[in-house]
Structure formats: structure tokens, C-alpha cells
Design a protein around this motif. Structure first.
Motif, PDB file in Angstrom:
ATOM      1  N   THR A   8      30.634  38.299  49.853  1.00 27.68           N
ATOM      2  CA  THR A   8      31.202  37.134  49.194  1.00 27.68           C
ATOM      3  C   THR A   8      32.472  37.518  48.435  1.00 27.68           C
ATOM      4  O   THR A   8      32.485  38.539  47.732  1.00 27.68           O
ATOM      5  CB  THR A   8      30.187  36.537  48.206  1.00 27.68           C
ATOM      6  OG1 THR A   8      28.995  36.213  48.910  1.00 27.68           O
ATOM      7  CG2 THR A   8      30.752  35.299  47.506  1.00 27.68           C
ATOM      8  N   PRO A   9      33.551  36.716  48.540  1.00 28.76           N
ATOM      9  CA  PRO A   9      34.773  37.028  47.771  1.00 28.76           C
ATOM     10  C   PRO A   9      34.502  36.965  46.264  1.00 28.76           C
ATOM     11  O   PRO A   9      33.755  36.112  45.789  1.00 28.76           O
ATOM     12  CB  PRO A   9      35.754  35.934  48.204  1.00 28.76           C
ATOM     13  CG  PRO A   9      35.240  35.447  49.515  1.00 28.76           C
ATOM     14  CD  PRO A   9      33.747  35.570  49.443  1.00 28.76           C
ATOM     15  N   ILE A  10      35.121  37.882  45.542  1.00 26.12           N
ATOM     16  CA  ILE A  10      35.043  37.885  44.075  1.00 26.12           C
ATOM     17  C   ILE A  10      36.477  37.681  43.572  1.00 26.12           C
ATOM     18  O   ILE A  10      37.328  38.561  43.718  1.00 26.12           O
ATOM     19  CB  ILE A  10      34.482  39.208  43.529  1.00 26.12           C
ATOM     20  CG1 ILE A  10      33.139  39.542  44.198  1.00 26.12           C
ATOM     21  CG2 ILE A  10      34.313  39.135  42.015  1.00 26.12           C
ATOM     22  CD1 ILE A  10      32.559  40.887  43.771  1.00 26.12           C
ATOM     23  N   SER A  11      36.737  36.534  43.011  1.00 20.37           N
ATOM     24  CA  SER A  11      38.111  36.190  42.614  1.00 20.37           C
ATOM     25  C   SER A  11      38.486  36.826  41.282  1.00 20.37           C
ATOM     26  O   SER A  11      37.619  37.190  40.475  1.00 20.37           O
ATOM     27  CB  SER A  11      38.260  34.671  42.502  1.00 20.37           C
ATOM     28  OG  SER A  11      37.528  34.191  41.386  1.00 20.37           O
ATOM     29  N   GLY A  12      39.786  36.912  41.057  1.00 21.94           N
ATOM     30  CA  GLY A  12      40.284  37.426  39.785  1.00 21.94           C
ATOM     31  C   GLY A  12      39.830  36.576  38.619  1.00 21.94           C
ATOM     32  O   GLY A  12      39.507  37.105  37.543  1.00 21.94           O
ATOM     33  N   ASP A  13      39.786  35.264  38.808  1.00 23.97           N
ATOM     34  CA  ASP A  13      39.352  34.374  37.721  1.00 23.97           C
ATOM     35  C   ASP A  13      37.891  34.622  37.357  1.00 23.97           C
ATOM     36  O   ASP A  13      37.508  34.589  36.176  1.00 23.97           O
ATOM     37  CB  ASP A  13      39.548  32.911  38.137  1.00 23.97           C
ATOM     38  CG  ASP A  13      41.015  32.511  38.159  1.00 23.97           C
ATOM     39  OD1 ASP A  13      41.826  33.224  37.540  1.00 23.97           O
ATOM     40  OD2 ASP A  13      41.344  31.512  38.812  1.00 23.97           O
ATOM     41  N   TYR A  14      37.080  34.873  38.364  1.00 21.83           N
ATOM     42  CA  TYR A  14      35.658  35.151  38.107  1.00 21.83           C
ATOM     43  C   TYR A  14      35.519  36.453  37.329  1.00 21.83           C
ATOM     44  O   TYR A  14      34.754  36.541  36.356  1.00 21.83           O
ATOM     45  CB  TYR A  14      34.892  35.226  39.429  1.00 21.83           C
ATOM     46  CG  TYR A  14      33.435  35.613  39.258  1.00 21.83           C
ATOM     47  CD1 TYR A  14      32.479  34.654  38.934  1.00 21.83           C
ATOM     48  CD2 TYR A  14      33.022  36.940  39.433  1.00 21.83           C
ATOM     49  CE1 TYR A  14      31.134  35.005  38.781  1.00 21.83           C
ATOM     50  CE2 TYR A  14      31.694  37.302  39.270  1.00 21.83           C
ATOM     51  CZ  TYR A  14      30.755  36.333  38.942  1.00 21.83           C
ATOM     52  OH  TYR A  14      29.443  36.679  38.773  1.00 21.83           O
ATOM     53  N   ILE A  15      36.263  37.463  37.737  1.00 24.20           N
ATOM     54  CA  ILE A  15      36.188  38.759  37.068  1.00 24.20           C
ATOM     55  C   ILE A  15      36.658  38.640  35.622  1.00 24.20           C
ATOM     56  O   ILE A  15      36.046  39.200  34.706  1.00 24.20           O
ATOM     57  CB  ILE A  15      37.023  39.809  37.831  1.00 24.20           C
ATOM     58  CG1 ILE A  15      36.432  40.045  39.213  1.00 24.20           C
ATOM     59  CG2 ILE A  15      37.099  41.112  37.049  1.00 24.20           C
ATOM     60  CD1 ILE A  15      37.308  40.888  40.122  1.00 24.20           C
ATOM     61  N   LYS A  16      37.740  37.882  35.405  1.00 17.60           N
ATOM     62  CA  LYS A  16      38.230  37.683  34.037  1.00 17.60           C
ATOM     63  C   LYS A  16      37.178  36.997  33.176  1.00 17.60           C
ATOM     64  O   LYS A  16      36.945  37.388  32.021  1.00 17.60           O
ATOM     65  CB  LYS A  16      39.515  36.865  34.053  1.00 17.60           C
ATOM     66  CG  LYS A  16      40.716  37.620  34.590  1.00 17.60           C
ATOM     67  CD  LYS A  16      41.933  36.714  34.671  1.00 17.60           C
ATOM     68  CE  LYS A  16      43.120  37.465  35.280  1.00 17.60           C
ATOM     69  NZ  LYS A  16      44.302  36.577  35.464  1.00 17.60           N
TER      70      LYS A  16
END
Length: 960
Positions: free
Chosen positions: A341-349
Motif C-alpha cells: 500500500t502507498p504511504i504518502s508524505g502527508d500520512y507520514i507527517k
């Protein structure tokens, strides 16, 4: 008032630039014993350049009598310059840094020139105050920073003063120029290091060698004491039978307990896939551990349902290993290791801001029999790391905005957040031990017979208390070095098998897979290595001469009064010194506040007064620029009023050239603006010298162009009653002076011909000397001439003024480089001199620039869909080569159609083609000459094509 008789100094007339540049660039690769290994500071000047500039700033030019209106033999002056150049050439060599014979020759010349100047002013009313033939003027740098300039002034025999607003910079300067001479010639007082071979050697405690040895001895004690207290947190790793079964290459190490050099971690977040939301998955930008051919090592994740483990493999690398869990494209985009599953930069932030970012141990680097070995991490290694419970951690905000990147958006908001618990335990333990080391050293000093009056270092003490505190400064610096590699912003360079420090560039960017160093290993990042390197620097500091480092604002300081001044001001908006140095300040303050209570009184480094153009601090880019220029003008005006009138002031300029667009077109916010500020402050500029002070490998940003040069501005106070002249009078004076200056520079009339790439910058010196000596140069409408216009007039003497600034750059660059790739730093210097910038040239479509290099684009690389009517920046160079492209690819009609859309450029294009044809013929570049010749030969047909496509006047001209 009776005028002073101030002979021109060597730096105002001539310099052996090549020798200085070679030595300065070479110095960047020297680490053992260099002051840069004492404590990190950003954009530190090379010692070679500093030494050469200060020497040439103090020594009279051999032709000075001619400058004072007397007769002088030019041939004799040239011979004398050659002798002085030889001194400089010897002086700048790294091997001669402490060569007393070379330094004595330099000091003798400085004294000789000083006494000549004193004799000339013997009857002057201010002679007693300003010209004492028995005492050299002191030196001052009001922006001392890393301290290279004050250190080299002291080495040349001057009493040296350093001031800075930044407490970290002040402490560095104290450690370099103030402390070593105060305790020179003393034997070490600490007990010998057990088993140290040093004790069996002949002992020489001259200079700061005794101090350096005590730094080693108490550093060794501190390391041993720390290992007793927290060594259990840094266990060795045993090579087991199970490990050998999986990795037969480990068989020679079976049963051995290896010292760990580094623990390699990947940050983690909970998977965004609902089916795996309970699992923390790795954010690894790469799984490669070592990429050297034949010795490759990498991490292979082994997935089992909703869990995974890491195992280390050796052998050929796969694409998967290179990619890690990083998704394609820029930014913080990853993939879930378990689900894809993609993990976006916004999610990580969001996870980071919520405090839900963790870390997982991927691999261990250990010291093997014949080098480093990469190992699968046993579970107990990670468990041990997680046992650490730090008793303290530094507070204070990490800068939320930094040129080059910041980690704050990902939840690392405070300084303490940049370290693992184990790193915090180690750094806190070391910091606390500094105070214990002070008391131990004080007691040993008393036992060795050193008197003590209880006066500390801050009160200029020199007894046992002050000496113990002096030793502790260098111990605290060693902790800074440990912190620089011992944070979670430090990473592992898999191409070299070594640590990349926190400040690999001037930023605090997010790092996904980080390397945790072992402070007790004998490797990079260890306390022992940091102490040894620092002690090597201390050993070679000047043994004599007074030095004093103070905290002061350059805009209001009075330390410069009647002193020789050379300084390296902040770099506009390139480096946020105060923001970055807080990283070190929070740890230094813990160790050194009891020693320097005033210097470390605040919780963070002072920032409001710092002369850096930071938009986020001042509200907008325009306000930041105004703040910087106003403050810098005040600081420079302060030097105009205070500096010793017998010498010029030298100012290092190393801002990256930039441009802004407005109603009046494109203009520079860098070089021209700074010259304007210097002139407005009251200085007359008598020289501008380009120096390669950064070396080819310096990194401003990963993959970015590094600024490789500084411009040395040589300045004198402008006469209070300076005249105002007209544009015509200014041009007449340029015509009288610059041809001879140009001949001297190109034909060796000053003995060392200026390199072609530096000529455009060097000729600005004598040109600006004329312009800036006047209160104003008035245009026909009565308005003062701008520096920009003055530079255009000066550049005419290089026979390129017929064309726009971008074309002038391209002409000069082509003459020296052809189509070959050259260094960005040289291009940056040339672009400034021509009134443009590398960024502007790239925008114009005439150059390709990146990774420290630059080259001109050939006509075949020009885009076919180019339209001069919609292009907002069309240099004649671009227009010409687009014409050649059209002619070669599509014929005369197509070239004519292109010309019809830019009729005003017809004559400049043809003139440039003639100029380039002649140049290529002279250079023997037959293929290039043919392209220009073909356009000239086909010009009539091209004009016919233009007439058919639309009217073009063959006599049209462009106002440029």
C-alpha cells in the motif's frame, strides 16, 4: 586637516591568485590538525586564503612611491613584487602553517612596511596615536565565525581580536586564539594514559602541546569513566554458529565478540492498510549497506504474514535493495512492506506530528579482522538499545523553516527529538563528566605546583582553576563532534562505508534510515576519535601573541577602533547560522554555562539581531532583504569610521548570485547590491579579487551547485570632501586608467597574469576604485549613476559591451571553455562580473548547470519549438544559435522565418556570428567556425526568407 600618507598595499595592486587558489582548494581535503576538526562551523575560510590576504593587506606595494606622486622604477617594483609573491606562495602551503622560517620572513616584511608607513607620517598630528613604529596595529574581525581570519592574523604576529554575536562562534574563537597562548609552554598536569606510548617518547611541551596533551589525558579519563557508567548500553556482538550457517563468509569470525561501529535503523510508521494497521512498517530509502563492487552488502526483509524481520546478505545488489521501501518520485513517498500500500508524505507527517513514528534496527556494522563487516541484528541488540532512559534532554525548537530542508514537519520539533534515548544518555553523561573533569584537572594542577587564585577563565585567570576550565572547553567541543554524528539526522554512506554527519549540508533535513554511532568504538563518531582530533588542532595553534574573543554586535561594536580589519560577513540568506548552531549550543550550554555564565545566559543563540535575510523571521522576502542590507550597511559604515586608516579593509563576499524580476526587468540582488551597500557606507573600493576558497567538493545541498569562490573586496574610507563628477568625466578617467591595468593583468605586468576566467572580476577592482572614490557620478539627468551602470561601463574594456549581459558571459565562457563542462564556482564569479547569474543563464536557455558543473548548450540542443516572441529572456547568444539550428535542420527559409520574428536582433546576431567565427579560427576550432561561417555565408538567403515571412530590416539594431 593634514592628510595621512598611506602607501598602496600589495592587495590593492597585485596578488599571485593561482598559488592562493590551489592552496585554498587543497586545504579543504586536509583534516589532521586542521582547526576545522576542532568544532564545526559553516563556510569557514581556508587558512591559506586568510593568511595571504592579511599579509598582502599589510605589506606595501613596491610601487607605492608612484602612487604617492613620486617617481618609481617599474622594473624594480616588478622584481620586488616577484619576491613578495614568493613569500606568499610559501606562506599558503599547508606544510608551512607553523614553519617558523617562512612565518619569520612574512613578519619581517610586515614590520618593514609598517615602519615605512610610520616614517612617512612621522610629523602628522596623529602619529603618536596611529603610527607607533615599535608596535604593530592589532587585528579585528567583527564577524569572526569559525575564526580562520583572527587565527591567521595571530600567526602573522598581530594581537588578534575576534567578535561575533553567536556564542558558539565566540567560544570557538576563544579556543583558537585566546586560550592557547595564555597557557603556552606548560607541562601537562594529568596522569599519563595507561599503556600510552606517548610517555616513552621525548617530551616537548612548547607552545600549546602541553595543553593538547592534557585534553587527551582528561578526555581518556572521561571516556573510561563514561564507559563504566553506561558501557552496558553499547554491547559487542558475538558471531554465532547460526550466523555462520546463514553467512559462510563469517566463519573466520566464529565465536568472536566484535565491537559495533554503527547500528543502522529505519524509521517506522503504522501501516495505512487497515488489515495491517497494527504493524509498524519501515521507511527505508535504501536497503544497500555497502555498494563497493565485490564487497556488496544489503538488507533483505523477510516477510511472514503481518510481521517481518531483517537479514543481511552479501553479494550482488538488486533493484529492490537499492530502492528500499521508497516509492518512485520525489518527497516522502513509501510503500508498505507488508501490503504494498502507498504511504504518502502527508500520512507520514501526520503520524510524526502525533508522536507515532518509531524506529526498527535493520543492520549492524562491526569491526572485523580486515575491515568492517555487516551483520544481521540479533533481537537482544535492539532490546538493549531500548533500555536507555535519559535523565535529561535538550529543549528548544528546531527551526521550522531552513534553506535546504528541515525535519520539523515530521514531528521532530525540539532538539531532544533529534536523538535516540541511548544517544541522549551518552551525550548527557559526557556533558556531566565535563564538570567532574574540571575539578579533577584543578586538583592535579595544584598538585603539580600550579598556583591558583580561584579566578576563572572568563575573568582572564591563568591559575589552576582557569587552566582546568580551559581543558574542559576542548572536552565540550569533543561532545559537539559526537553529537554531530550521534543524532538521528546522521546517516550511513553506503558508497564509502562511513558516517554522514548531521551537518553534511547547512540544514537539518529529514533522514529516514539513520546510523547510530558507538561513542566507545575507535571509529568515526566516537568520543576518543573526537578528542584526539581536537587535541591535534590545539597542538598547532600559535604559541605567542595576545588573542581575545568577545560577544558583540557588528553594527554597534567599537572593538575595530584603529585596528586592521578583515572580515567574512554572513551570506545573505544562504546559511542561518543562529538557527543551525542551536544544535550545538544546547549541549555546550550544559557543559560550559558555569564557565561562561554571560555567554551562555540565554536558552538559545541570539537571533533577532543576526544579519541574515530570513523571510520567516521578518515577515516577507522584501522585509528580510531590507533588514539585511540596512544592517549590513550600518556594520560596514562602522568599519569605515573605526578601522585603522593606514590599511585597507578586506571583506569576503561569497553570496550566491540571485536575480529578481520587476517592472524594470531583471536585476541582481547579490553582487551589485552588496557593492552598492559598501559604497553607500562610505568605502571606496580599491580591489576585487576572486578566490577559490571552497574547493570542488563542498556541499550546499545534495546534487546542488556549490558556491566555489569568494570575492575579496579591498576598501578604503572615501575622502570626506570627495568630489562629484559627470558620466563623461568618469568615462574619461576609465579610458586613462583601465587599459594599463588590463595590460598588467593579462600580460604579467604585475608578474602574475590573472587567469582568463578571473579577468572580468579582477578588472572591476581598478574600475570601481575610480567610481567609488567620488561622492557621486552624475548621469545626464543629474541622478547618481548606479553600480550596475558603472559595471557595464567597466566591462567595455573587455570588448564585450556590445551585447546583453547573458551574451557577454557566454562569449567569455566560450573563449575559455568552449563547449566543455566547467566548474560552477568559476561560472558564478564570471556571471557576477557580467551582471547576470547562473540561475538567469539557465532560465535564458543558454547553459545547463547542476552538481557543481556548467556548460554552454550547443545549437543542436536548442528546442525546435522556440518562439522569440513569447520568450521573455532572449540573449543574442540564444538567438544566434537558434538561427544556426534552424538553418542546419530546416534550411534558409526556416531560419529566415525565425529572423522575421525578431527583426531588431538581426545586426547583433550577425555581429556575434562574425565575432565567434574569428574566435574559433584563432583557436583552431574548425568545426565550430564552420557553423558560424555557414550562417554568415547564407545571410542573404536568410534575409530573403525573412522578407517572405514578414518584414525585417537588415540594418535594424537592438537597444541593449
Amino acid at each position: 586637516m593634514i592628510p595621512l600618507k598611506t602607501p598602496k598595499k600589495l592587495i590593492e595592486v597585485a596578488l599571485p591568485l593561482d598559488a592562493i587558489n590551489v592552496a585554498a582548494a587543497r586545504e579543504k581535503s586536509i583534516r589532521h590538525g586542521h582547526p576545522s576538526t576542532l568544532h564545526l562551523w559553516w563556510a569557514r575560510r581556508p587558512l591559506a586564503a586568510a593568511r595571504a590576504v592579511i599579509f598582502a593587506q599589510m605589506v606595501n606595494d613596491p610601487g607605492y612611491e608612484r602612487h604617492l606622486g613620486r617617481g618609481a622604477n617599474k622594473e624594480k617594483a616588478a622584481i620586488e613584487r616577484e619576491r613578495l609573491f614568493k613569500i606568499i606562495e610559501d606562506l599558503v602551503q599547508w606544510e608551512n602553517t607553523n614553519n617558523e622560517d617562512v612565518l619569520a620572513r612574512a613578519r619581517e616584511e610586515i614590520w618593514k612596511s609598517w615602519r615605512e608607513t610610520c616614517a612617512l607620517n612621522k610629523g602628522h598630528p596623529q602619529a603618536a596615536e596611529l603610527f607607533n613604529p615599535d608596535k604593530l596595529p592589532a587585528f579585528h574581525d567583527p564577524f569572526a565565525g569559525g575564526g580562520a581570519l583572527p587565527l591567521e592574523a595571530q600567526r602573522l604576529g598581530l594581537e588578534s581580536y575576534a567578535s561575533d554575536l553567536n556564542p558558539v562562534a565566540v567560544t570557538i574563537n576563544k579556543a583558537m586564539i585566546e586560550i592557547p597562548p595564555r597557557f603556552a609552554g606548560r607541562k601537562p598536569v594529568g596522569p599519563r594514559i595507561p599503556g600510552d606510548k606517548q610517555g616513552k617518547l621525548a617530551e616537548d611541551w612548547s607552545g600549546a602541546k602541553g595543553l593538547a596533551e592534557d585534553v587527551r589525558r582528561y578526555g581518556a579519563w572521561m571516556r573510561a569513566e563514561a564507559e563504566k557508567r553506561i558501557g552496558h548500553l553499547y554491547p559487542k556482538i558475538e558471531v554465532t554458529t547460526e550466523m555462520v550457517a546463514e553467512r559462510p563468509d563469517l566463519k573466520p569470525l566464529l565465536g568472536q565478540k566484535l565491537t559495533v561501529i554503527a547500528w543502522l535503523w529505519a524509521r517506522t510508521v503504522k501501516s495505512p492498510n487497515p488489515a495491517f494497521s497494527h504493524a509498524e512498517v519501515p521507511l527505508a530509502s535504501t536497503f544497500v549497506l555497502f555498494s563497493k563492487v565485490g564487497k556488496e552488502a544489503y538488507v533483505e526483509p523477510v516477510v511472514a504474514g503481518d510481521s517481518y524481520r531483517f537479514t543481511v546478505k552479501v553479494g550482488g545488489l538488486s533493484d529492490a535493495a537499492t530502492a528500499g521501501t521508497k516509492a518512485a518520485g520525489r518527497g516522502a513517498n513509501f510503500q508498505c512492506l507488508l501490503s504494498g500500500t502507498p504511504i504518502s508524505g502527508d500520512y507520514i507527517k501526520a503520524e510524526g506530528q502525533a508522536g507515532r513514528m518509531g524506529a526498527r534496527l535493520m543492520a549492524i556494522v562491526a569491526e572485523g579482522l580486515r575491515g568492517r563487516v555487516y551483520l544481521t541484528p540479533p533481537e537482544e541488540q535492539e532490546r538493549t538499545a531500548r533500555q536507555a532512559r535519559p535523565p535529561w534532554k535538550p529543549s528548544g525548537d528546531v527551526p521550522a523553516r531552513l534553506t535546504g530542508g528541515t525535519c520539523v514537519p515530521y514531528g521532530l520539533k525540539e532538539w531532544g527529538d533529534l536523538f535516540t534515548p541511548r544517544q541522549l544518555v551518552a551525550l548527557t553523561t559526557f556533558s556531566d563528566l565535563v564538570q567532574e573533569a574540571i575539578e579533577k584537572c584543578r586538583q592535579d594542577a595544584l598538585a603539580a605546583g600550579l598556583a591558583d587564585d580561584g579566578t576563572g577563565l572568563d575573568a582572564s585567570g591563568c591559575g589552576a582553576t582557569a587552566y582546568a576550565q580551559a581543558v574542559s572547553i576542548y572536552l565540550a567541543f569533543a561532545i559537539s563532534k559526537v553529537a554531530n554524528i550521534g543524532s538521528t539526522i546522521a546517516s550511513w554512506m553506503n558508497d564509502r562505508g562511513a558516517f554522514r554527519e548531521t551537518f553534511a549540508r547547512q540544514a537539518i533535513p529529514m533522514v529516514w534510515d539513520f546510523a547510530e554511532s558507538n561513542p566507545f568504538a575507535d571509529a568515526g563518531g566516537s568520543l576518543g576519535t573526537a578528542i584526539d582530533k581536537g587535541a591535534m588542532s590545539v597542538r598547532d595553534f600559535p604559541r605567542t601573541g595576545k588573542g581575545l574573543a568577545l560577544q558583540a554586535d557588528a553594527q554597534s561594536q567599537e572593538i575595530s577602533k584603529n585596528k586592521l580589519v578583515s572580515t567574512d560577513p554572513p551570506y545573505y540568506d544562504n546559511i542561518g547560522y543562529a538557527d543551525l548552531s542551536d544544535f550545538f549550543y544546547v549541549w555546550l550550554r550544559k557543559s560550559l554555562k558555569p564557565i561562561f555564565p554571560g555567554l551562555y545566559a540565554t536558552l538559545a543563540v541570539p537571533k533577532a539581531e543576526e544579519l541574515v535575510a530570513t523571510p520567516y523571521r521578518h515577515g516577507s522576502k522584501e522585509k528580510a532583504e531590507a533588514f539585511f542590507l540596512d544592517g549590513m550597511t550600518r556594520a560596514i559604515h562602522n568599519l569605515v569610521e573605526l578601522a585603522h586608516p593606514g590599511f585597507p579593509v578586506t571583506i569576503y563576499y561569497a553570496f550566491k548570485q540571485a536575480e529578481t524580476k520587476g517592472e524594470a526587468g531583471t536585476s541582481s540582488t547579490g553582487w551589485e547590491t552588496f557593492l552598492e551597500a559598501v559604497s553607500r557606507a562610505g568605502f571606496a573600493i580599491s580591489g576585487t579579487w576572486p578566490m577559490r576558497t571552497e574547493g570542488a567538493g563542498r556541499m550546499i545541498g545534495q546534487g546542488n551547485n556549490a558556491l566555489a569562490s569568494s570575492i575579496i573586496l579591498v576598501c578604503r574610507k572615501r575622502d570626506a570632501d570627495a568630489a562629484t563628477v559627470s558620466r563623461r568625466e568618469f568615462i574619461r578617467e576609465l579610458n586613462a586608467v583601465l587599459p594599463e591595468a588590463l595590460m598588467d593583468m593579462t600580460r604579467g605586468g604585475i608578474n602574475s597574469p590573472v587567469a582568463p576566467v578571473d579577468l572580468s572580476q579582477a578588472i572591476i577592482g581598478p574600475g570601481m576604485a575610480i567610481f567609488s572614490q567620488y561622492a557621486a557620478v552624475l548621469e545626464a539627468d543629474g541622478k547618481p549613476m548606479s553600480v550596475r551602470t558603472a559595471l557595464q561601463l567597466i566591462n567595455r574594456f573587455l570588448a564585450e559591451d556590445d551585447f546583453d549581459h547573458d551574451t557577454q558571459f557566454c562569449l567569455h565562457w566560450f573563449e575559455t571553455q568552449g563547449w566543455a563542462t566547467g566548474k560552477y564556482g568559476e561560472a558564478d564569479v564570471l556571471a557576477r562580473a557580467k551582471g547576470t547569474s547562473v540561475a538567469g543563464l539557465t532560465e535564458a536557455g543558454v547553459v545547463e548547470s547542476g552538481k557543481g558543473d556548467l556548460r554552454l548548450l550547443k545549437w543542436a540542443e536548442m528546442p525546435r519549438d522556440w518562439n522569440p516572441e513569447t520568450d521573455t529572456r532572449v540573449p543574442v547568444w540564444e538567438a544566434l544559435h537558434q538561427m544556426i539550428r534552424a538553418l542546419n535542420q530546416d534550411g534558409e527559409t526556416a531560419a529566415g522565418s525565425l529572423l522575421a520574428r525578431m527583426p531588431a536582433r538581426a545586426e547583433p546576431i550577425r555581429a556575434l556570428a562574425y565575432r565567434l567565427y574569428t574566435l574559433c579560427e584563432r583557436k583552431g576550432w574548425a568545426e565550430d567556425a564552420r557553423a558560424y561561417n555557414e550562417l554568415i555565408t547564407a545571410w542573404s538567403g536568410v534575409e530573403r526568407g525573412a522578407s517572405e515571412a514578414g518584414h525585417v530590416g537588415s540594418q535594424a539594431s537592438l537597444d541593449i
